[in-house]
Design an enzyme around this catalytic site. Structure first.
Site, PDB file in Angstrom:
ATOM      1  N   ASP A 191      97.424  19.739 -58.839  1.00  0.00           N
ATOM      2  CA  ASP A 191      96.360  19.317 -59.764  1.00  0.00           C
ATOM      3  C   ASP A 191      95.159  20.268 -59.743  1.00  0.00           C
ATOM      4  OD1 ASP A 191      97.537  16.646 -60.456  1.00  0.00           O
ATOM      5  OD2 ASP A 191      97.388  16.459 -58.285  1.00  0.00           O
TER       6      ASP A 191
ATOM      7  N   ARG B 175     109.918  15.800 -65.659  1.00  0.00           N
ATOM      8  CA  ARG B 175     109.412  14.598 -64.986  1.00  0.00           C
ATOM      9  C   ARG B 175     110.411  13.434 -64.975  1.00  0.00           C
ATOM     10  NH1 ARG B 175     103.177  13.555 -65.804  1.00  0.00           N
ATOM     11  NH2 ARG B 175     103.320  13.167 -63.593  1.00  0.00           N
TER      12      ARG B 175
ATOM     13  N   CYS C  45     101.575  13.216 -68.944  1.00  0.00           N
ATOM     14  CA  CYS C  45     101.271  14.581 -69.363  1.00  0.00           C
ATOM     15  C   CYS C  45     102.549  15.402 -69.420  1.00  0.00           C
ATOM     16  CB  CYS C  45     100.289  15.218 -68.383  1.00  0.00           C
ATOM     17  SG  CYS C  45      98.581  14.782 -68.706  1.00  0.00           S
TER      18      CYS C  45
ATOM     19  N   LYS D  10      92.006   7.774 -60.221  1.00  0.00           N
ATOM     20  CA  LYS D  10      92.982   7.376 -61.251  1.00  0.00           C
ATOM     21  C   LYS D  10      94.339   7.068 -60.633  1.00  0.00           C
ATOM     22  CE  LYS D  10      95.168  10.779 -63.666  1.00  0.00           C
ATOM     23  NZ  LYS D  10      96.626  10.749 -63.634  1.00  0.00           N
ATOM     24  N   ASN D  11      94.779   7.983 -59.733  1.00  0.00           N
ATOM     25  CA  ASN D  11      96.150   7.854 -59.242  1.00  0.00           C
ATOM     26  C   ASN D  11      96.321   6.758 -58.190  1.00  0.00           C
ATOM     27  OD1 ASN D  11      96.996   9.703 -61.067  1.00  0.00           O
ATOM     28  ND2 ASN D  11      97.032  11.445 -59.640  1.00  0.00           N
TER      29      ASN D  11
ATOM     30  N   ARG E  58      91.922  10.713 -70.483  1.00  0.00           N
ATOM     31  CA  ARG E  58      92.939   9.974 -69.709  1.00  0.00           C
ATOM     32  C   ARG E  58      92.561   9.918 -68.232  1.00  0.00           C
ATOM     33  NH1 ARG E  58      98.995  10.654 -71.800  1.00  0.00           N
ATOM     34  NH2 ARG E  58      99.145   9.141 -70.144  1.00  0.00           N
TER      35      ARG E  58
HETATM   36  N1  EPU Z   1     110.595  14.662 -59.683  1.00  0.00           N
HETATM   37  C1  EPU Z   1     111.919  14.578 -60.020  1.00  0.00           C
HETATM   38  N2  EPU Z   1     112.557  13.380 -59.889  1.00  0.00           N
HETATM   39  C2  EPU Z   1     111.911  12.270 -59.438  1.00  0.00           C
HETATM   40  C3  EPU Z   1     110.560  12.346 -59.078  1.00  0.00           C
HETATM   41  C4  EPU Z   1     109.916  13.569 -59.204  1.00  0.00           C
HETATM   42  O1  EPU Z   1     112.520  15.562 -60.446  1.00  0.00           O
HETATM   43  O2  EPU Z   1     112.555  11.213 -59.350  1.00  0.00           O
HETATM   44  C5  EPU Z   1     109.911  15.944 -59.791  1.00  0.00           C
HETATM   45  C6  EPU Z   1     108.759  15.914 -60.798  1.00  0.00           C
HETATM   46  O3  EPU Z   1     109.213  16.150 -62.105  1.00  0.00           O
HETATM   47  C7  EPU Z   1     107.858  16.993 -60.260  1.00  0.00           C
HETATM   48  C8  EPU Z   1     108.033  16.884 -58.754  1.00  0.00           C
HETATM   49  O4  EPU Z   1     109.284  16.224 -58.546  1.00  0.00           O
HETATM   50  O5  EPU Z   1     108.283  18.245 -60.685  1.00  0.00           O
HETATM   51  C9  EPU Z   1     106.954  16.081 -58.045  1.00  0.00           C
HETATM   52  O6  EPU Z   1     106.799  14.827 -58.682  1.00  0.00           O
HETATM   53  P1  EPU Z   1     106.014  13.608 -58.085  1.00  0.00           P
HETATM   54  O7  EPU Z   1     106.891  12.426 -58.298  1.00  0.00           O
HETATM   55  O8  EPU Z   1     105.535  13.886 -56.721  1.00  0.00           O
HETATM   56  O9  EPU Z   1     104.754  13.563 -59.051  1.00  0.00           O
HETATM   57  P2  EPU Z   1     104.332  12.351 -59.925  1.00  0.00           P
HETATM   58  O10 EPU Z   1     104.453  11.145 -59.110  1.00  0.00           O
HETATM   59  O11 EPU Z   1     104.970  12.414 -61.257  1.00  0.00           O
HETATM   60  C10 EPU Z   1     101.857  12.272 -59.164  1.00  0.00           C
HETATM   61  C11 EPU Z   1     100.527  12.254 -59.852  1.00  0.00           C
HETATM   62  C12 EPU Z   1     100.268  13.646 -60.416  1.00  0.00           C
HETATM   63  C13 EPU Z   1     100.237  14.618 -59.260  1.00  0.00           C
HETATM   64  C14 EPU Z   1     101.551  14.572 -58.471  1.00  0.00           C
HETATM   65  C15 EPU Z   1     101.506  15.386 -57.207  1.00  0.00           C
HETATM   66  C16 EPU Z   1     100.306   9.995 -60.626  1.00  0.00           C
HETATM   67  C17 EPU Z   1     100.290   9.066 -61.777  1.00  0.00           C
HETATM   68  N3  EPU Z   1     100.547  11.270 -60.912  1.00  0.00           N
HETATM   69  O12 EPU Z   1     102.801  12.649 -60.158  1.00  0.00           O
HETATM   70  O13 EPU Z   1      98.993  13.594 -61.026  1.00  0.00           O
HETATM   71  O14 EPU Z   1     100.078  15.919 -59.779  1.00  0.00           O
HETATM   72  O15 EPU Z   1     101.840  13.208 -58.100  1.00  0.00           O
HETATM   73  O16 EPU Z   1     100.612  14.797 -56.309  1.00  0.00           O
HETATM   74  O17 EPU Z   1     100.103   9.586 -59.494  1.00  0.00           O
HETATM   75  C18 EPU Z   1      97.414  14.066 -62.701  1.00  0.00           C
HETATM   76  O18 EPU Z   1      96.677  13.240 -62.155  1.00  0.00           O
HETATM   77  O19 EPU Z   1      97.040  14.809 -63.652  1.00  0.00           O
HETATM   78  C19 EPU Z   1      98.791  14.194 -62.254  1.00  0.00           C
HETATM   79  C20 EPU Z   1      99.718  14.821 -62.971  1.00  0.00           C
END
Ligand code: EPU
Length: 444
Positions: free
Chosen positions: A307, A121, A116, A22-23, A421
């Site tokens: 995850d 976020r 989610c 998915k990601n 999802r």
């Molecule tokens: N964060 C910030 N500011 C930012 C970016 C991130 O505060 O500008 C915080 C986030 O709120 C979080 C942490 O930093 O607390 C890490 O966030 P990250 O950006 O690494 O996660 P993400 O990109 O939102 C992706 C995956 C997640 C997975 C995480 C960690 C996708 C669409 N989502 O989320 O997947 O848990 O990286 O690898 O790629 C899932 O598949 O269920 C899922 C949530």
């Protein structure tokens, strides 16, 4: 609205083939906006987030054809640069179109992203990086949109203050067409990012990961169409591995990503789960129900991924002793705890001692709600019993299904559309493994 009715207590046995990640899939769709030529993606999982992302692309004018697990995306010659609120607010990756739209059309209007509810976020790290590349971005509180313009993105050296998976990808997707060289320091290491890099390279992008956390991009004038196959979903593999252990069964996983889940395999081995290597892409997972407590601390790749912590918690309800889980990536990823307690799980929250929370945690400490805890302690083993459960986050959803599969009696799991999802035909795969699970429409 749909629910699962699950009669648990049956050890799962059999073989399951893991589909595309998915990601990765969601980001390959964004990459298709970087060219006017067709981009053909194979091994796309047929999940709800993919449908949502197709809606985002269609709202920008792209044409999408889908046949089995192959998606053909043709960007429009008259692109719109605004993502409609009702389409964009459904998932976090909708915000990632900001990079290609800015790079190619000099303008992007994107709603504050959804996804989610596992924390605040924010996308502050994405926005800061894009600004460093010459974008002007204003957040308008009245309409809830980021309004971005650029008279030409340029390369830069940007150091992420903390790890961000989609933030790294967002900057990659902008830098590939920016003028000059971009160096991303403290970039995220998630393997899904490297799959996106492979896709971009196949479109003509000049990208190299020059060290574990440094990515160098040399912007090119134009990218071309491509055909690409997405890597298998390691999060789905971990779910099935834990399904085998939790039900004391044996599951063979095809399209295995064993080499990309080492931190998980190490924890699984410590707890007494058994992993067997059939061949390079096939792994068996089993267990006899006698497990040792194994505490974990989540971390960005290559650590124990956030995850995986929710299904790990169910596994630890079956282990002897008091194990701990310390969530360090998101500030709100324990929504499943109240549901597991309904099934008899003995779980309590605690505050792991942390000297400098802002430096230690991956989220911004300011986003941490007062009174919220980053740790849980689980006392096992517990014979879980049936309950009526409510899903409110993707991974937590899979977790509750696993718990119901382990529990004695008939459980009802509501909110199945959240699980849809990220998991394709989850209940069908489980049925093939011997689970007693039915999807039924909720009566209104
Ligand atoms: N964060 C910030 N500011 C930012 C970016 C991130 O505060 O500008 C915080 C986030 O709120 C979080 C942490 O930093 O607390 C890490 O966030 P990250 O950006 O690494 O996660 P993400 O990109 O939102 C992706 C995956 C997640 C997975 C995480 C960690 C996708 C669409 N989502 O989320 O997947 O848990 O990286 O690898 O790629 C899932 O598949 O269920 C899922 C949530």
């Amino acid at each position: 609205m749909e629910k699962f009715i699950i009669n648990g207590g049956i050890p799962l046995h059999g073989t399951v083939a893991v589909g595309g990640a998915k990601n990765v899939a969601l980001k390959t769709f964004v990459a298709a906006l970087l060219t006017d030529e067709p981009v053909v993606i194979h091994n796309v999982p047929l999940i709800r987030d993919v449908t949502y992302m197709m809606d985002v692309l269609r709202s920008l004018g792209a044409t999408i054809e889908i046949s089995d697990h192959t998606v053909r995306i043709q960007n429009s010659t008259s692109v719109t640069t605004t993502v409609p609120l009702e389409v964009g607010a459904r998932l976090r990756t909708s915000s990632m179109v900001i990079g290609p739209l800015l790079a190619r059309y000099g303008e992007a209007n994107i709603p504050n992203p959804g996804g989610c509810r596992i924390g605040a976020r924010p996308i502050d790290r994405h926005i800061e990086g894009l600004k460093e590349m010459g974008a002007e971005i204003i957040y308008n509180h009245d309409d809830g949109y980021f309004h971005a313009t650029s008279s030409g993105l340029h390369g830069t050296t940007y150091r992420f203050p903390k790890n961000t998976h989609t933030g790294t990808e967002t900057l990659l997707l902008a830098a590939v067409l920016a003028q000059g060289e971009t160096i991303l320091e403290n970039a995220a290491e998630e393997i899904e990012i490297d799959d996106l890099i492979k896709l971009l390279q196949s479109m003509g992008a000049d990208i190299a990961r020059i060290s574990a956390r440094t990515i160098k991009i040399h912007g090119v004038k134009k990218l071309h169409g491509t055909e690409f196959t997405i890597m298998p979903d390691r999060n789905v593999e971990v779910t099935f591995a834990l399904a085998a252990a939790i039900t004391a069964g044996k599951i063979t996983v095809q399209n295995s990503q064993r080499h990309n889940i080492r931190s998980f395999l190490s924890a699984l081995g410590s707890a007494g789960g058994v992993t067997g290597e059939v061949d390079e892409h096939t792994t068996t997972y089993s267990g006899n129900g006698n497990y040792k407590l194994t505490s974990i601390v989540t971390a960005p790749d290559p650590g124990f991924m956030t995850d995986w912590q929710a299904p790990w918690a169910v596994f630890m309800t079956q282990a002897s002793g008091r194990s701990a889980i310390h969530e360090t990536v998101f500030e709100s990823r324990f929504s499943y705890v109240s549901e597991l307690k309904k099934m008899g799980a003995e779980i309590e929250f605690f505050d792991p001692p942390v000297e400098d929370p802002e430096a230690f945690y991956n989220f911004n400490w300011n986003d941490h709600p007062d009174g919220y805890h980053q740790g849980i302690k689980i006392l096992g083993p517990t014979i879980l019993h049936n309950a009526i459960l409510e899903i409110d986050d993707l991974r937590a959803g899979a977790t509750l299904v696993l718990a119901a599969l382990a529990a004695k009696g008939e459980s009802y799991v509501h909110g199945v559309e959240i699980l849809d999802r990220g998991y394709e035909n989850f209940e069908k795969s489980l049925k093939n493994l011997g689970a007693n699970i039915e999807r039924v429409k909720e009566e209104v």
